[in-house]
Scaffold this motif. Structure first.
Motif, short mmCIF file in Angstrom:
data_model
loop_
_atom_site.label_atom_id
_atom_site.label_comp_id
_atom_site.label_asym_id
_atom_site.label_seq_id
_atom_site.Cartn_x
_atom_site.Cartn_y
_atom_site.Cartn_z
N GLU A 185 16.92 -33.37 -21.92
CA GLU A 185 18.16 -32.78 -22.27
C GLU A 185 18.14 -31.02 -21.88
OE1 GLU A 185 15.70 -32.11 -25.95
OE2 GLU A 185 15.96 -33.51 -24.67
N CYS A 187 18.48 -27.57 -19.84
CA CYS A 187 19.36 -26.95 -19.03
C CYS A 187 18.61 -26.59 -17.61
CB CYS A 187 19.89 -25.85 -19.70
SG CYS A 187 21.15 -26.29 -21.01
N TRP A 188 19.42 -26.65 -16.55
CA TRP A 188 18.94 -26.27 -15.17
C TRP A 188 19.83 -25.29 -14.60
CZ3 TRP A 188 14.35 -28.17 -12.67
CH2 TRP A 188 13.38 -28.80 -13.55
N GLU A 211 25.27 -33.16 -15.04
CA GLU A 211 25.68 -32.48 -16.30
C GLU A 211 24.68 -31.41 -16.91
OE1 GLU A 211 24.20 -36.59 -17.61
OE2 GLU A 211 25.38 -35.67 -15.80
N ARG A 212 23.61 -31.47 -16.50
CA ARG A 212 22.24 -30.67 -17.12
C ARG A 212 22.27 -29.39 -16.45
NH1 ARG A 212 22.91 -31.37 -21.36
NH2 ARG A 212 21.33 -30.04 -21.54
N VAL A 214 23.52 -25.96 -15.54
CA VAL A 214 24.57 -25.17 -16.39
C VAL A 214 24.98 -24.05 -15.41
CG1 VAL A 214 23.45 -25.52 -18.53
CG2 VAL A 214 22.52 -23.74 -17.13
N GLN A 215 24.43 -23.75 -14.13
CA GLN A 215 24.79 -22.66 -13.29
C GLN A 215 24.50 -22.99 -11.67
OE1 GLN A 215 22.95 -18.64 -13.22
NE2 GLN A 215 24.96 -17.85 -13.91
N GLY A 232 17.97 -21.53 -17.92
CA GLY A 232 17.41 -22.90 -17.66
C GLY A 232 16.17 -22.95 -16.75
#
Length: 307
Positions: A185, A187-188, A211-212, A214-215, A232
């Motif tokens: 789960e 974030c990247w 979806e992982r 985030v930017q 991330g």
């Protein structure tokens, strides 16, 4: 184009033709939007023809503009070739040398080498342009390019000095919380569509669900800083991340990224004294960095400020 045509106006015309808009041409030329419009309007008045149609997608050459474009490119090529041949005869180790490279090399790899080169050759001033897009050595926009590419670009001479390794990294606090490997789960942070052609983006698409992410950013240097800030995980150049104590590698380097570090010039310029001196010095300096560039240095290592 006639005998009264101002070549400087033609340069503005070519910039608009290449970039497709006044604002983009102004950025390339280092002037404001109104200057480009004024020079272009003046050229059209002098020629007595309309050179561009202004369409929703940008400035598009008219039939007369296409004819002008072919002639202007031929003249530009002739002048550039003459400039390169004349410059290539200059054997003195003084004057200005223009180099172009990308942000990660300009910020983290080249400064100490450029300082050492300056100490050795104080008569040579090195002007550096940082750009993701490749400046043209053929048109003398730069004398030397230090580029990241899979293969030798056409019409240039030079050598590949090293590979460039990429691996996944996380901020040390994040790694301490999650363990040695990013959880499912996690974030990247990734690169945007302007990097779609690169192995970095292909790896991220294969390994990380969309979806992982985030930017997305359009700069590897900004990507590094986002990961350092804990936003991330990210796939980063080992040459930068391995020297930053705030980061930890959380996986092996990407196999066969295909990215190489190239030191390049135009064939007509390689015998110019200051170009030859710079190529010789920088080839040795960057070759000495191969373990760093190819991700073979152990972590942790001293902070950048301490190196």
């Amino acid at each position: 184009m006639n005998a009264q045509t101002d070549w400087d106006d033609v340069r503005y015309f070519l910039a608009v033709a290449r970039e497709g808009s006044l604002s983009a041409a102004a950025r390339v030329l280092g002037v404001n939007h109104s200057t480009v419009l004024r020079r272009l309007t003046g050229l059209e008045a002098a020629m007595g023809v309309q050179l561009f149609d202004k369409l929703p997608r940008g400035y598009v050459l008219t039939a007369a503009g296409e004819d002008m474009h072919r002639t202007a490119l031929s003249v530009e090529d002739t002048l550039a070739a003459a400039s390169r041949r004349l410059s290539g005869r200059d054997a003195q180790l003084e004057g200005t040398l223009r180099i172009t490279t990308v942000d990660i090399l300009a910020m983290h790899i080249l400064p100490r080498h450029l300082a050492a080169f300056r100490a050795l050759h104080p008569g040579i001033r090195v002007d550096m342009t940082v750009a993701e897009a490749n400046l043209s050595l053929t048109r003398r926009e730069a004398d030397v390019a230090i580029r990241l590419a899979a293969q030798l670009p056409e019409n240039l001479v030079g050598r590949s000095l090293s590979g460039l390794a990429f691996a996944p990294y996380g901020e040390v606090g994040m790694v301490a919380r999650h363990g040695a490997a990013p959880p499912a789960e996690a974030c990247w942070v990734g690169l945007d569509e302007s990097f779609d052609h690169t192995a970095m983006v292909r790896w991220l698409r294969a390994e990380v669900p969309a979806e992982r992410i985030v930017q997305r950013v359009n700069s590897v240097a900004v990507l590094v800083e986002s990961v350092r800030a804990g936003l991330g995980y990210g796939l980063l150049p080992c040459a930068l991340a391995d020297r930053m104590p705030e980061l930890r590698r959380v996986g092996p380097p990407v196999p066969d990224s295909g990215v190489r570090l190239w030191l390049l010039t135009h064939g007509d310029l390689r015998m110019m004294g200051r170009v030859r001196a710079f190529l010789s010095f920088m080839a040795a300096a960057l070759t000495s960095d191969r373990d760093l560039l190819e991700g073979r240095l152990p972590q942790p290592v001293p902070a950048l400020a301490d190196v």
